[in-house]
Design a protein around this motif. Structure first.
Motif, PDB file in Angstrom:
ATOM      1  N   ARG A 124     -12.177   4.372  -6.287  1.00 21.21           N
ATOM      2  CA  ARG A 124     -11.568   5.805  -6.605  1.00 21.21           C
ATOM      3  C   ARG A 124      -9.714   5.584  -7.366  1.00 21.21           C
ATOM      4  O   ARG A 124      -9.399   6.244  -7.289  1.00 21.21           O
ATOM      5  N   GLY A 125     -10.081   3.735  -8.097  1.00 20.40           N
ATOM      6  CA  GLY A 125      -9.138   3.513  -8.625  1.00 20.40           C
ATOM      7  C   GLY A 125      -7.372   3.115  -7.531  1.00 20.40           C
ATOM      8  O   GLY A 125      -8.135   3.175  -6.189  1.00 20.40           O
ATOM      9  N   THR A 126      -7.291   1.677  -8.245  1.00 14.86           N
ATOM     10  CA  THR A 126      -5.641   1.586  -6.965  1.00 14.86           C
ATOM     11  C   THR A 126      -4.739   1.126  -8.199  1.00 14.86           C
ATOM     12  O   THR A 126      -4.845   0.800  -9.409  1.00 14.86           O
ATOM     13  N   ASP A 127      -3.940   1.206  -7.664  1.00 14.51           N
ATOM     14  CA  ASP A 127      -2.265   1.123  -8.133  1.00 14.51           C
ATOM     15  C   ASP A 127      -2.279  -0.187  -8.681  1.00 14.51           C
ATOM     16  O   ASP A 127      -1.509  -0.612  -9.844  1.00 14.51           O
ATOM     17  N   ILE A 128      -2.246  -0.969  -7.233  1.00 10.97           N
ATOM     18  CA  ILE A 128      -2.114  -2.513  -7.637  1.00 10.97           C
ATOM     19  C   ILE A 128      -3.244  -3.437  -6.877  1.00 10.97           C
ATOM     20  O   ILE A 128      -4.195  -3.322  -5.661  1.00 10.97           O
ATOM     21  N   LEU A 129      -3.862  -4.320  -8.195  1.00 12.11           N
ATOM     22  CA  LEU A 129      -5.426  -4.761  -7.828  1.00 12.11           C
ATOM     23  C   LEU A 129      -4.956  -6.286  -7.316  1.00 12.11           C
ATOM     24  O   LEU A 129      -4.071  -7.331  -8.616  1.00 12.11           O
ATOM     25  N   VAL A 130      -5.050  -6.937  -6.100  1.00 13.58           N
ATOM     26  CA  VAL A 130      -4.417  -8.426  -5.251  1.00 13.58           C
ATOM     27  C   VAL A 130      -6.120  -8.715  -5.807  1.00 13.58           C
ATOM     28  O   VAL A 130      -6.890  -8.702  -4.310  1.00 13.58           O
ATOM     29  N   ALA A 131      -6.400 -10.094  -6.438  1.00  5.08           N
ATOM     30  CA  ALA A 131      -7.241 -10.299  -6.345  1.00  5.08           C
ATOM     31  C   ALA A 131      -7.409 -11.963  -6.738  1.00  5.08           C
ATOM     32  O   ALA A 131      -6.925 -13.006  -7.281  1.00  5.08           O
ATOM     33  N   THR A 132      -8.583 -12.982  -6.115  1.00  6.53           N
ATOM     34  CA  THR A 132      -8.630 -13.657  -6.718  1.00  6.53           C
ATOM     35  C   THR A 132     -10.251 -14.149  -7.554  1.00  6.53           C
ATOM     36  O   THR A 132     -10.056 -13.033  -8.129  1.00  6.53           O
ATOM     37  N   PRO A 133     -10.081 -15.475  -8.547  1.00  7.43           N
ATOM     38  CA  PRO A 133     -10.442 -14.508 -10.061  1.00  7.43           C
ATOM     39  C   PRO A 133     -12.020 -14.448  -9.740  1.00  7.43           C
ATOM     40  O   PRO A 133     -12.990 -14.177 -10.391  1.00  7.43           O
ATOM     41  N   GLY A 134     -12.356 -15.357  -8.966  1.00  7.55           N
ATOM     42  CA  GLY A 134     -14.062 -15.203  -8.889  1.00  7.55           C
ATOM     43  C   GLY A 134     -14.381 -14.115  -8.559  1.00  7.55           C
ATOM     44  O   GLY A 134     -15.095 -13.500  -9.133  1.00  7.55           O
ATOM     45  N   ARG A 135     -13.808 -14.060  -7.675  1.00  8.17           N
ATOM     46  CA  ARG A 135     -14.887 -12.155  -6.717  1.00  8.17           C
ATOM     47  C   ARG A 135     -14.461 -11.176  -7.775  1.00  8.17           C
ATOM     48  O   ARG A 135     -14.745 -10.246  -8.038  1.00  8.17           O
ATOM     49  N   LEU A 136     -13.383 -11.068  -8.842  1.00  3.68           N
ATOM     50  CA  LEU A 136     -13.147 -10.725  -9.418  1.00  3.68           C
ATOM     51  C   LEU A 136     -14.016 -10.413 -10.726  1.00  3.68           C
ATOM     52  O   LEU A 136     -14.134  -9.265 -11.041  1.00  3.68           O
ATOM     53  N   LEU A 137     -14.271 -11.380 -11.201  1.00  5.53           N
ATOM     54  CA  LEU A 137     -15.188 -11.458 -12.546  1.00  5.53           C
ATOM     55  C   LEU A 137     -16.149 -10.742 -12.139  1.00  5.53           C
ATOM     56  O   LEU A 137     -17.367 -10.617 -12.656  1.00  5.53           O
ATOM     57  N   ASP A 138     -16.577 -11.991 -10.863  1.00  4.96           N
ATOM     58  CA  ASP A 138     -18.455 -10.552 -10.745  1.00  4.96           C
ATOM     59  C   ASP A 138     -17.910  -9.348 -10.654  1.00  4.96           C
ATOM     60  O   ASP A 138     -19.314  -8.587 -10.530  1.00  4.96           O
ATOM     61  N   LEU A 139     -16.986  -8.593 -10.183  1.00  6.66           N
ATOM     62  CA  LEU A 139     -16.798  -7.292 -10.056  1.00  6.66           C
ATOM     63  C   LEU A 139     -16.953  -6.532 -11.374  1.00  6.66           C
ATOM     64  O   LEU A 139     -17.418  -5.835 -12.138  1.00  6.66           O
ATOM     65  N   VAL A 140     -16.574  -7.492 -12.174  1.00  7.10           N
ATOM     66  CA  VAL A 140     -15.948  -7.091 -13.704  1.00  7.10           C
ATOM     67  C   VAL A 140     -17.367  -7.371 -14.066  1.00  7.10           C
ATOM     68  O   VAL A 140     -18.210  -6.243 -14.990  1.00  7.10           O
ATOM     69  N   ASP A 141     -18.394  -8.064 -13.992  1.00  6.18           N
ATOM     70  CA  ASP A 141     -19.813  -8.307 -14.391  1.00  6.18           C
ATOM     71  C   ASP A 141     -20.288  -7.130 -14.310  1.00  6.18           C
ATOM     72  O   ASP A 141     -21.773  -6.590 -14.485  1.00  6.18           O
ATOM     73  N   ARG A 142     -20.223  -6.576 -12.781  1.00  5.93           N
ATOM     74  CA  ARG A 142     -20.685  -5.696 -12.097  1.00  5.93           C
ATOM     75  C   ARG A 142     -20.559  -3.811 -12.784  1.00  5.93           C
ATOM     76  O   ARG A 142     -21.045  -2.988 -12.322  1.00  5.93           O
TER      77      ARG A 142
END
Length: 437
Positions: A124-142
């Motif tokens: 849906r999109g978000t204005d501010i995304l707060v993340a840990t690097p590991g999980r964020l890259l998992d999401l990027v790879d997907r």
């Protein structure tokens, strides 16, 4: 005294500031907010518990509101990276409290919970995304999130992200965020790696420093008791029972050590919980919630809880085992004396930890008062490495050199691959440094 109204924040945010009970800005907020509002890249150095989240969160929200843009589908307008799940959740919670009168959305993503639910929210999109690097890259790879839409990048507690081995993840993520962006880097310490990181990611940054590196919170009363390692459990039990109405955090070096100590305290009748890398995110959240709500009054933790836990009622921090990195001591004891309150930090030092203790005193520039026991000679720590003389699993090998084992004879029995005489395959170690976050 400076007022938030003098920092340039909009009326809506000033209302949120008042609703959150902020009377006047902290030094880091006073210096950082005007610079961020002007669009400068920023290198902020401040000890834990000084209000860094509001220092970058309030002006970031103000700029997003002024942009008047809509969160892109599958993307984010601003990205905030933090090293641990607890810190990500704490940042997101604070930001949400500032956004009550706006339409801006905050999304947090961490490991240990369903990635499918996170993918759905991010679509849906978000204005501010707060993340840990590991999980964020998992999401990027997907291909679940497009970081190329982010105009703001915040690296919070950057020194701990480097300690946890996230340097390669940070380089990859920063390359995915758009080049034309505002970058903010906050750190409690300033090792050379942070200087290099700042040079790589920040463009003509303003530097804000409000406390010397390694300085501990002013209202924390520190003390140390010297004793053998085997005596620590009984001593801690006595201390906790003598303060039944207090709320205590107890820090251990290893996950298994923390869990073992928590079980011992529980068996002795104390309401205790634990938080460490082997716990699921739901278990970690529940333990913190139980402490806040008074269901438990002792939380035994590893350094995953040294930053990002903001519980104003914590009266005591016990260093059951001294940290192998001196800076972690500063963050541990920063969990007490928050929101203007007083707090006690009690260190339990075994003879083999005296080297670690001296490193802590050197870092903070203070001779910690001795409350009990005899100070062991520094030679008691002989044979220990700079990291504390422990292996990666955290098991103390003591001061004696390991005895050489005789060479193993090849067996004629069948093993894992069913080949006669074959060596058994080594089991892969579960987890790594990043998974502890």
């Amino acid at each position: 005294m400076t007022d938030f109204q003098n920092l340039g924040l909009s009326g809506g945010l000033l209302k949120a500031v008042a609703e959150n009970g902020y009377a006047s800005p902290t030094p880091i907020q006073e210096k950082a907010i005007p610079l961020i509002l002007k669009g400068h890249d920023l290198l902020g150095l401040a000890q834990t518990g000084t209000g860094k989240t509001a220092a970058f969160g309030l002006p970031l929200i103000d700029r997003l509101l002024a942009d008047g843009k809509v969160a892109p589908k599958g993307g984010t307008r601003a990205l905030i990276l933090a090293p641990t799940r607890e810190l990500v959740n704490q940042i997101a919670k604070n930001l949400i409290s500032y956004l009550k009168s706006t339409q801006l959305r905050v999304t947090s993503v961490v490991g240990g919970v369903s990635i499918n639910a996170q993918i759905k929210r991010l679509s849906r999109g978000t204005d501010i995304l707060v993340a840990t690097p590991g999980r964020l890259l998992d999401l990027v790879d997907r291909k679940a999130v497009d970081l190329g839409t982010a105009s703001y990048l915040v690296l919070d507690e950057a020194d701990q992200m480097l300690d946890l081995g996230f340097i390669h993840a940070l380089r990859r993520i920063s390359g995915l965020v758009r080049d034309e962006r505002q970058t903010l880097l906050f750190s409690a310490t300033m090792p050379k790696q942070i200087e290099d990181l700042a040079k790589s990611y920040l463009r003509n940054p303003e530097r804000v420093e409000v406390a010397p590196t390694g300085r501990t919170a002013d209202k924390v009363t520190q003390s140390v008791h010297f004793m053998d390692q085997k005596a620590k459990s009984d001593f801690l039990l006595q201390q906790l029972k003598a303060n039944p109405d207090g709320m205590s955090l107890v820090f251990c070096r290893t996950k298994h050590g923390a869990e073992r100590l928590m079980r011992r305290l529980s068996q002795k009748g104390l309401a205790a919980g634990s938080i460490h890398g082997n716990k699921s995110q739901n278990q970690r959240d529940r333990a913190i919630r139980d402490l806040r709500e008074g269901k438990i009054n002792v939380l035994v933790a590893t350094d995953v809880a040294a930053r990002g836990i903001d519980i104003p009622g914590v009266s005591h921090v016990y260093n059951f085992e001294l940290p192998e990195v001196a800076e972690a001591y500063v963050h541990r004891i920063g969990r007490t004396a928050r929101a203007g309150a007083d707090g006690d930090a009690v260190a339990l030092c075994a003879p083999e930890e005296i080297g670690l203790f001296r490193q802590i005193e050197k870092l903070i520039g203070v001779d910690i008062p001795v409350a009990g026991g005899e100070v062991p000679p520094l030679s008691a720590a002989a044979g220990r490495s700079k990291r504390g003389g422990q292996n990666r699993g955290g098991q103390n090998r003591g001061n004696k050199p390991a005895a050489k084992k005789p060479p193993r004879k090849r067996s004629t029995k069948n093993h894992n691959d069913n080949t006669p005489g074959a060596r058994p395959q080594k089991q892969r170690r579960s987890g790594n440094r990043k998974s502890a976050a």
